[in-house]
Design a protein around this motif. Structure first.
Motif: not given
Length: 380
Positions: A15-25
């Protein structure tokens, strides 16, 4: 930003990687002016946005990793590791600063778009490069959209004493962070920018969200479990999110004057620089709802469609830097070629695809292990 995430020996919390990736986008999309695709990002529908998510997750992961280093090797080793990480962030910012300014200057000079020098806040740097580069190295001068890495660098560099306190008296650490936050908002503490003004992200205020993330990482699992299981807490969070949704949509579409004065006065304008309390509450409410809907063990996290965002979260620093550069390229392309919705969609999707390609490439290069290199040298 690329810290390995593991907890209780059970592997990465995807979840942390997923939402950090979405934050970058989201940061990439939000940094392209007048981009219709940016309407899908969370900043349009609530008080907090991708920056809040980014800082919270950063605090969470930094505390998780370096607390283990501290337990195994002592405070000094952990502190040196955090300072080394802060230095890496600083170097990444300076490299991005140079490339960013060079690209904007080149486009402005060769394509007759001199207004970009003002729009991206580099005209005075062009006029007096030595003085402004000096202040750029001191993190006092920042072109448009280059505010996040200096904030993260400052938070990382000053975090060692907070981590030491979090390991021993977590309540006192959280209280100290809150006291700094209140003092910063009360007495208008901030770091100066050059040639005038202050940091767009006030580090004295934003450190509180960073420390909240760290506290939850180390000591808040029981509280999170109780809150996610509590119907009153869940429905209170949902109601607050709906209020935020209504306020922000009214503000975006020019209906803020129709809102009750107490609500408009409290929430508008949305104070991002000093991290208004309602932004923190909004983010925590959103995090509570997401934690309830997407538990750590959710099978959906392993779906192939989510893998690109997760990879971007794993390689966050590289992806963030590329995204900042691509946001300028996207802005220029939309103005030069077409501002149609179809072209904006093409630019946005192409940018996200390039960010994802960089993330996969960096993962691939990191995992390369030449067979000719002896095992004893691979760890050097």
């Amino acid at each position: 930003m690329n810290t390995v995430i593991a907890k209780n020996g059970s592997g990465r919390d995807l979840r942390l990687d997923l939402f950090r990736g979405l934050a970058n986008w989201a940061i990439f999309l939000d940094h392209i002016p007048n981009n219709v695709v940016a309407w899908i990002t969370m900043k349009n529908y609530g008080f907090s946005d991708a920056a809040d998510l980014f800082v919270f997750i950063s605090g969470y992961t930094v505390a998780l990793v370096y607390s283990r280093t501290m337990a195994a090797d002592g405070f000094v080793v952990a502190a040196v590791g955090m300072l080394a990480r802060a230095w890496k962030l600083y170097v990444a910012h300076i490299l991005l600063f140079v490339v960013y300014v060079a690209a904007i200057g080149y486009v402005a000079q060769n394509y007759g778009h001199a207004y970009l020098l003002d729009e991206f806040n580099i005209r005075r740097l062009i006029a007096d490069p030595i003085e402004f580069l000096k202040h750029g190295l001191l993190l006092e001068f920042k072109p448009l959209n280059l505010d996040v890495l200096p904030l993260y660098t400052a938070l990382m560099a000053t975090f060692p004493p907070f981590l030491w306190l979090l390991k021993r008296t977590p309540g006192l650490a959280l209280a100290a962070s809150f006291a700094i936050y209140v003092a910063a908002r009360t007495f208008e503490w901030n770091l100066a920018s050059y040639p005038d003004g202050a940091w767009y992200f006030n580090p004295f205020a934003w450190q509180f969200l960073f420390v909240i993330g760290a506290w939850i990482s180390l000591h808040g699992s029981g509280l999170v479990t109780r809150l996610t299981a509590s119907r009153p807490a869940l429905w209170s969070a949902v109601l607050y999110l709906l209020l935020s949704f209504a306020v922000m949509l009214a503000a975006h579409f020019g209906f803020s004057s129709a809102m009750p004065a107490p609500i408009a006065d409290l929430f508008l304008p949305n104070d991002k620089t000093n991290l208004a309390p309602y932004r923190i509450l909004h983010f925590l409410a959103l995090a509570l709802v997401v934690a309830r809907l997407v538990p750590r063990s959710a099978m959906a996290l392993k779906l192939p469609v989510l893998r690109p965002a997760i990879i971007c979260g794993e390689r966050s620093l590289d992806v963030f830097c590329v995204g900042i550069f691509l946001s300028f390229a996207g802005c220029f392309l939309i103005e030069l070629v077409s501002d149609s919705i179809v072209f904006q969609l093409l630019v946005s999707l192409s940018g996200i695809a390039l960010m994802t390609a960089v993330a996969y490439f960096r993962t691939w290069t990191k995992n390369l292990r030449p067979a000719s290199v002896p095992d004893r040298l691979r760890a050097v």
